[in-house]
Scaffold this motif. Sequence first.
Motif, mmCIF file in Angstrom:
data_model
loop_
_atom_site.group_PDB
_atom_site.id
_atom_site.type_symbol
_atom_site.label_atom_id
_atom_site.label_comp_id
_atom_site.label_asym_id
_atom_site.label_seq_id
_atom_site.Cartn_x
_atom_site.Cartn_y
_atom_site.Cartn_z
ATOM 1 N N CYS A 149 -5.978 2.493 -7.420
ATOM 2 C CA CYS A 149 -5.794 3.790 -6.755
ATOM 3 C C CYS A 149 -7.080 4.170 -6.026
ATOM 4 N N GLN B 253 5.820 -0.797 -7.214
ATOM 5 C CA GLN B 253 4.524 -1.009 -7.860
ATOM 6 C C GLN B 253 3.678 -1.744 -6.832
ATOM 7 N N VAL B 254 2.692 -1.050 -6.261
ATOM 8 C CA VAL B 254 1.957 -1.587 -5.121
ATOM 9 C C VAL B 254 0.552 -2.012 -5.524
ATOM 10 N N ASN B 255 -0.084 -2.761 -4.626
ATOM 11 C CA ASN B 255 -1.451 -3.213 -4.873
ATOM 12 C C ASN B 255 -2.453 -2.068 -4.776
ATOM 13 N N CYS C 57 1.862 4.327 -10.006
ATOM 14 C CA CYS C 57 2.565 3.125 -9.535
ATOM 15 C C CYS C 57 1.708 2.233 -8.655
ATOM 16 N N SER C 58 0.393 2.318 -8.803
ATOM 17 C CA SER C 58 -0.530 1.495 -8.019
ATOM 18 C C SER C 58 -1.400 0.667 -8.952
ATOM 19 N N ASP C 59 -1.603 -0.607 -8.609
ATOM 20 C CA ASP C 59 -2.527 -1.439 -9.375
ATOM 21 C C ASP C 59 -3.952 -0.906 -9.237
ATOM 22 N N ILE D 211 1.843 8.099 -6.934
ATOM 23 C CA ILE D 211 0.935 7.121 -6.336
ATOM 24 C C ILE D 211 -0.063 6.616 -7.371
ATOM 25 N N VAL E 225 0.838 -1.201 0.000
ATOM 26 C CA VAL E 225 0.000 0.000 0.000
ATOM 27 C C VAL E 225 0.873 1.251 0.000
ATOM 28 N N PHE E 226 0.538 2.218 -0.846
ATOM 29 C CA PHE E 226 1.028 3.587 -0.696
ATOM 30 C C PHE E 226 0.047 4.326 0.197
ATOM 31 N N GLY F 5 -2.891 2.213 -3.910
ATOM 32 C CA GLY F 5 -2.376 3.542 -3.621
ATOM 33 C C GLY F 5 -3.481 4.387 -3.028
#
Length: 262
Positions: free
Chosen positions: A203, A165-167, A199-201, A196, A96-97, A169
């Motif tokens: 948002c 690259q996060v799940n 780079c998030s799958d 954010i 997570v962001f 954001g």
Amino acid sequence: MTLSERQNRILALLNQAGGSLTSSELTQAFEVSVQTIRKDLNILSHQGLVQRVHGGITLPHQNRNLSFSNRLVINLAAKQAIAQAVAARLPEGASVFLGIGTTPQQVARALLHHPGLQVITNNLNAAVTLCQNPNIETLVAGGRIRPSDQDLMGEDTTRFLRRFQVNFGILGAGGINAKGELMDFSLEESHLSRAIIDCSDQCILVTDSSKYLRSAPVRTGCISEVDMFVTEQLPAPINALLRDTHTEVICTSTQETPHEPT
């Protein structure tokens, strides 16, 4: 200083009315005396939340954000409800962001008993909160500390976030204009929010309704770019803008999705 329920409702009405209200409209809406409304408006004006004009109030025209202490008390209950709704949707083990601002800070508090996450953040208050949960791995971006906002900013901060690259954001916004554009108060804030989003799958935008039509000078993106918008009350113009998009909308006042994403 914590705002009263009526003072929070005045701010919500001001946003819904397009940024301008008369004292007469407020006394009729709340069925109270002019003196009572005047006291409320004086408090809101003193905190920089409204601008007094002859016969009423307008939204303040600002190139800077409100102070952190002021933002902490605006629509606090709404922000807490938004945070709980987001926390309930984060699966165990997700990355997570968590962005800057008082609503993401409330998300961190809502995660205190979460079974486990990896969180990357530049929000100092969020990091201090999350470290109380040993099941959450917290990575803090380096950079320049903004004492007034209790976060980290700058090229190094943005570069750090873009390494992931996060799940999910999770970000807030300085304001949302009538076109549904996400606005921020500085280029640094905008660059971080953009990182954010990019780079998030998935948002997740978290803002209370006071951000609608709130003035901010830097365009970051569009609300249609986010996958989920969690708020306590959805202005009709924003709902209309999102009707034909993939964005899922969660209103915590009803816990319903106003429309199904396409």
